[in-house]
Design a protein around this motif. Structure first.
Motif, mmCIF file in Angstrom:
data_model
loop_
_atom_site.group_PDB
_atom_site.id
_atom_site.type_symbol
_atom_site.label_atom_id
_atom_site.label_comp_id
_atom_site.label_asym_id
_atom_site.label_seq_id
_atom_site.Cartn_x
_atom_site.Cartn_y
_atom_site.Cartn_z
ATOM 1 N N TRP A 198 1.851 1.264 -4.313
ATOM 2 C CA TRP A 198 0.678 2.042 -4.713
ATOM 3 C C TRP A 198 0.645 3.446 -4.132
ATOM 4 O O TRP A 198 -0.385 4.110 -4.204
ATOM 5 N N VAL A 199 1.744 3.946 -3.583
ATOM 6 C CA VAL A 199 1.717 5.253 -2.951
ATOM 7 C C VAL A 199 1.563 6.375 -3.982
ATOM 8 O O VAL A 199 0.824 7.330 -3.760
ATOM 9 N N TRP A 200 2.211 6.261 -5.139
ATOM 10 C CA TRP A 200 2.123 7.343 -6.122
ATOM 11 C C TRP A 200 0.757 7.416 -6.796
ATOM 12 O O TRP A 200 0.233 8.521 -6.977
ATOM 13 N N PHE A 227 -2.020 6.601 -5.375
ATOM 14 C CA PHE A 227 -2.851 7.128 -4.304
ATOM 15 C C PHE A 227 -2.678 8.633 -4.165
ATOM 16 O O PHE A 227 -3.641 9.381 -4.022
ATOM 17 N N GLU A 228 -1.429 9.095 -4.216
ATOM 18 C CA GLU A 228 -1.163 10.531 -4.119
ATOM 19 C C GLU A 228 -1.702 11.279 -5.339
ATOM 20 O O GLU A 228 -2.185 12.404 -5.216
ATOM 21 N N LEU A 243 0.817 -1.211 0.000
ATOM 22 C CA LEU A 243 0.000 0.000 0.000
ATOM 23 C C LEU A 243 0.848 1.256 0.000
ATOM 24 O O LEU A 243 0.589 2.196 -0.761
ATOM 25 N N PHE A 244 1.884 1.289 0.828
ATOM 26 C CA PHE A 244 2.694 2.488 0.948
ATOM 27 C C PHE A 244 3.978 2.427 0.135
ATOM 28 O O PHE A 244 4.746 3.371 0.149
#
Length: 172
Positions: free
Chosen positions: A139-141, A143-144, A135-136
């Motif tokens: 998929w962080v970018w 999500f951001e 998740l972090f």
């Protein structure tokens, strides 16, 4: 009863009471604030059950984003703070809603009560580091990027509402 059972019952009671107050109060802002307490209580239930990641996501997404968006929409539309006749329903509608809510509650109890007498399921500890890493990390970018897109849409909606209010001669 263990202390975890008592903590779960306490947070569940607070959550149910706040949820009932959120849907029965006649003031929109108070309803949104009761919703904050209800969703926070649900996060507390998740914590008692040992699902820390789900509790964190509950607080971040629902309490931190959805409720703030609801309160922002209330401020943006200049909804009345106190009770108003425009947002009230008739007694018949309230009675029908109560009957519908009681029916749904009865159906849920009919399904869940037979499960209450069974033995407790053995709990296995789950490591959420792999999920958190995906998740972090992976998929962080995206999500951001989505959060930035939502922020731009929110600013655009605010600008359009201010422009429309100025053209119609309404208060700005």
């Amino acid at each position: 009863m263990t202390s975890l059972d008592i903590a779960f019952l306490a947070t569940g009671a607070v959550t149910i009471a706040a949820a009932l107050l959120a849907v029965t109060t006649r003031q929109l802002v108070h309803s949104a604030l009761w919703l904050v307490l209800s969703l926070g209580g649900l996060a507390g239930c998740y914590l008692v059950l040992g699902a820390e990641l789900v509790a964190l996501v509950q607080v971040l997404v629902y309490v931190g984003a959805v409720v703030v968006l609801v309160i922002f929409a209330l401020m943006l539309t200049r909804a009345p703070i106190g009770p108003s006749a425009e947002h009230s329903t008739s007694r018949l509608h309230r009675a029908l809603a109560a009957v519908l809510g009681a029916g749904v509650s009865a159906l849920l109890l009919a399904v869940l009560l037979p499960l209450a007498g069974r033995e407790a399921v053995a709990r296995t500890p789950v490591d959420s580091s792999a999920l958190a890493g995906d998740l972090f990390g992976t998929w962080v970018w995206p999500f951001e990027a989505i959060s930035l897109l939502l922020l731009i849409a929110l600013i655009g909606a605010f600008s359009v509402s201010r422009l429309a209010g100025g053209q119609t001669g309404g208060p700005s």
